[in-house]
Design an enzyme around this catalytic site. Structure first.
Site, PDB file in Angstrom:
ATOM      1  CD  GLN A  34       1.547  -8.528  -1.872  1.00 32.79           C
ATOM      2  OE1 GLN A  34       1.201  -7.444  -2.324  1.00 32.79           O
ATOM      3  NE2 GLN A  34       0.838  -9.172  -0.979  1.00 32.79           N
ATOM      4  CB  THR A  35       8.854 -10.705  -0.795  1.00 34.74           C
ATOM      5  OG1 THR A  35       8.983 -11.027  -2.185  1.00 34.74           O
ATOM      6  CG2 THR A  35       9.565 -11.750   0.037  1.00 34.74           C
ATOM      7  CE1 TYR A  36       2.283  -9.942   3.585  1.00 35.97           C
ATOM      8  CE2 TYR A  36       2.499 -11.245   1.600  1.00 35.97           C
ATOM      9  CZ  TYR A  36       1.799 -10.339   2.365  1.00 35.97           C
ATOM     10  OH  TYR A  36       0.626  -9.819   1.906  1.00 35.97           O
ATOM     11  CG  LEU A  37      10.519  -8.528   4.491  1.00 33.70           C
ATOM     12  CD1 LEU A  37      11.086  -7.153   4.780  1.00 33.70           C
ATOM     13  CD2 LEU A  37      11.412  -9.322   3.561  1.00 33.70           C
ATOM     14  CG  ASN A 154      -2.533 -10.113  -0.932  1.00 30.88           C
ATOM     15  OD1 ASN A 154      -2.747 -10.757  -1.949  1.00 30.88           O
ATOM     16  ND2 ASN A 154      -2.915  -8.861  -0.801  1.00 30.88           N
TER      17      ASN A 154
END
Length: 168
Positions: A34-37, A154
């Site tokens: 997972q990657t946060y934008l 997270n």
């Protein structure tokens, strides 16, 4: 927008031990990147790559969450691999990776996340109401309730993983 009512605990026992002893019945295992934008104090926008370990199937999701703590608003939908890659590559951030075990304990679905980049394992339980969540009695093996501790979220863990890159 759907509401997510969830409690999170620092897992005090290895999941394999719980499964072997019959405390948990594992139903599926996934690898999640997972990657946060975008992130601020109360909102987050993220993308995920989810691989089912049972059959190798891969799906991609885009999620918006609003709020902190026990109750948050959540909108999640599937996206294509191409859109996922464009979003992740546009920023060049390192994804947070974890193995998720979805299991049943005492008739209730629980999700255990075992993180790859740090020594952390958590168990999460979702509820249909705040009253149900507040009445919930966790067994000792769940460990400490960290639902309201931001250092275990997270998005906080992901930001730490980015180091100076996130500060730019």
């Amino acid at each position: 927008m759907a509401l997510e009512i969830e409690k999170k605990y620092l897992l005090a026992v290895e999941p394999a031990v719980l499964i072997k002893e019959g405390v948990l019945s594992a139903h599926k295992e996934q690898l999640i990147e997972q990657t946060y934008l975008a992130i601020d104090e109360t909102q987050e926008l993220r993308v995920r790559r989810i691989q089912e370990l049972g059959n190798g199937e891969v799906t991609y999701t885009h999620t918006f969450k609003n709020g902190n703590g026990l109750v948050r608003e959540e909108v999640e939908y599937e996206i294509t691999a191409g859109i996922y890659e464009q979003m992740v590559n546009a920023f060049g951030f390192l994804p947070l990776t974890k193995k998720r075990i979805t299991a049943v304990w005492n008739g209730r679905v629980v999700e255990i996340d075992i993180y790859d980049q740090l020594e952390l394992s958590v168990v999460e339980v979702e509820f249909s109401s705040v009253d149900e969540a507040n009445a919930f009695q966790a067994p000792d093996w769940f460990g400490e309730d960290i639902s309201s501790q931001k250092q275990y979220s997270n998005k906080t863990v992901w930001k730490q993983l980015q180091g100076e890159k996130w500060q730019r």
